[in-house]
Write an enzyme that holds these catalytic residues in place. Structure first.
Site, PDB file in Angstrom:
ATOM      1  N   LYS A  12     -30.708  31.487   4.882  1.00 31.58           N
ATOM      2  CA  LYS A  12     -29.915  30.552   4.068  1.00 31.58           C
ATOM      3  C   LYS A  12     -29.330  31.388   2.922  1.00 31.58           C
ATOM      4  CE  LYS A  12     -30.668  25.886   2.247  1.00 31.58           C
ATOM      5  NZ  LYS A  12     -29.390  25.314   2.584  1.00 31.58           N
TER       6      LYS A  12
HETATM    7  N1  PMP Z   1     -27.393  23.789   8.120  1.00 31.90           N
HETATM    8  C1  PMP Z   1     -26.973  24.244   6.928  1.00 31.90           C
HETATM    9  C2  PMP Z   1     -25.832  25.193   6.884  1.00 31.90           C
HETATM   10  C3  PMP Z   1     -27.608  23.810   5.750  1.00 31.90           C
HETATM   11  O1  PMP Z   1     -27.184  24.261   4.556  1.00 31.90           O
HETATM   12  C4  PMP Z   1     -28.666  22.896   5.834  1.00 31.90           C
HETATM   13  C5  PMP Z   1     -29.340  22.404   4.578  1.00 31.90           C
HETATM   14  N2  PMP Z   1     -30.408  23.191   4.201  1.00 31.90           N
HETATM   15  C6  PMP Z   1     -29.085  22.463   7.104  1.00 31.90           C
HETATM   16  C7  PMP Z   1     -28.417  22.930   8.222  1.00 31.90           C
HETATM   17  C8  PMP Z   1     -30.257  21.540   7.271  1.00 31.90           C
HETATM   18  O2  PMP Z   1     -31.452  22.239   7.040  1.00 31.90           O
HETATM   19  P1  PMP Z   1     -32.757  21.512   6.484  1.00 31.90           P
HETATM   20  O3  PMP Z   1     -33.029  20.386   7.401  1.00 31.90           O
HETATM   21  O4  PMP Z   1     -33.801  22.538   6.518  1.00 31.90           O
HETATM   22  O5  PMP Z   1     -32.434  21.052   5.117  1.00 31.90           O
END
Ligand code: PMP
Length: 309
Positions: free
Chosen positions: A159
């Site tokens: 991320k």
């Molecule tokens: N894809 C992206 C690009 C994101 O930024 C997020 C948010 N964190 C998600 C998917 C969803 O991930 P999560 O369920 O871990 O929040």
């Protein structure tokens, strides 16, 4: 806001008032996007007078994976970060829905966009947050003209701050054209994800989502939904590639993520999805999800960290 009207963050090893948590303009991460972050929600249950952080450990485990990809050496372990987060949330005395943003960043003040031999640090801040996108209204989406950055270029599994320029391009394009959110294709032309959320379709009672190889973030909400879909709703859960027109003809389409939670999609590229109302599978998942995160489902207490003793 915090009860004593002060907002605190974790910065350079201590909890400090947020307006003292400042970095230099020369900071490596600021120039080159060499940071990575997490996004964790806390849900306030007023009946139980408790704030529950959802899947805190899993969020920090993913942050550690991001750090590894970016060649960082975090100074705290997952357990220590969980403890610091709990202390920080308590210090802020939050008694409402919140969002927690841990941010690992290359803090050196040196030039050159590289990953090795650059020092890093972690900061954590919190803010009040209710809905990020409306989960009830039925979102209007478009396939972005921007392609999801490929893991061959910038790791999507991490991320990583720099990668969010890709999300920002797609999100602004969608909003400025009157849509609520963008859906990315990956570089092979398959559906990847939204600008900050994973995506699912429902066809013939099967729950289908793009595979991890479709340049998606390994979403924790995605994993949660696969788990409850398969184990509690008796749905067949399939990770496979699909392309744009399969979205148009799906029975149901929804986004999931920490921010978006579970939000149904009504329209994509001016085509109404299904009957144009929230589908029964999406509704079932949404109801279960909100029960779990709010601390009203004892079967999933292990996913929750209660903040107040
Ligand atoms: N894809 C992206 C690009 C994101 O930024 C997020 C948010 N964190 C998600 C998917 C969803 O991930 P999560 O369920 O871990 O929040």
């Amino acid at each position: 806001m915090a009860k004593d009207n002060r907002d605190y963050s974790f910065f350079e090893g201590k909890i400090v008032p947020t307006d003292e948590a400042k970095v230099s303009v020369k900071t490596h991460a600021l120039q080159y996007g060499t940071g990575c972050f997490g996004g964790i929600r806390g849900y306030w249950n007023s009946e139980k007078e408790q704030l529950y952080l959802f899947r805190l450990r899993d969020h920090y485990l993913r942050l550690m994976n991001s750090a590894k990809i970016l060649m960082m050496k975090p100074r705290y372990s997952v357990d220590e970060l969980m403890d610091i987060t709990m202390d920080l949330v308590r210090k802020n005395q939050w008694k409402q829905g919140i969002y927690i943003r841990p941010f690992l960043y290359k803090n050196e003040l040196s030039l050159s966009p590289r990953l090795h031999n650059v020092s890093d640090d972690i900061t954590i801040y919190t803010l009040p947050l209710d809905d990020y996108l409306d989960v009830n209204k039925g979102l209007k989406c478009k396939i972005s003209s921007w392609i999801r950055l490929s893991d061959k270029m910038i790791p999507t599994r991490a991320k990583a701050s720099g990668g969010y320029l890709n999300s920002a391009l797609a999100k602004s394009e969608a909003l400025m054209e009157g849509f609520d959110e963008a859906i990315f294709l990956d570089d092979a032309g398959n559906i990847s994800e939204g600008s900050a959320e994973n995506i699912f379709i429902v066809r013939d009672n099967q729950l289908i989502t793009p595979p991890l190889s479709a340049s998606i973030l390994e979403g924790i909400t995605r994993r949660t939904i696969m788990d409850i879909g398969e184990n509690e709703m008796g749905l067949k859960v399939i990770e496979r590639d699909f392309n744009r027109t399969e979205l148009y003809i799906a029975d149901e389409v929804f986004f999931c993520g920490t921010g978006v939670q579970v939000a149904w999609i009504k329209e994509i590229d001016h085509r109404i999805i299904g009957q144009g109302v929230i589908g029964k599978v999406t509704k079932g998942i949404q109801d279960r999800y909100f029960k779990i995160v709010n601390g009203n489902d004892s079967a999933h207490e292990s996913w929750l960290s209660p903040v107040y003793l």
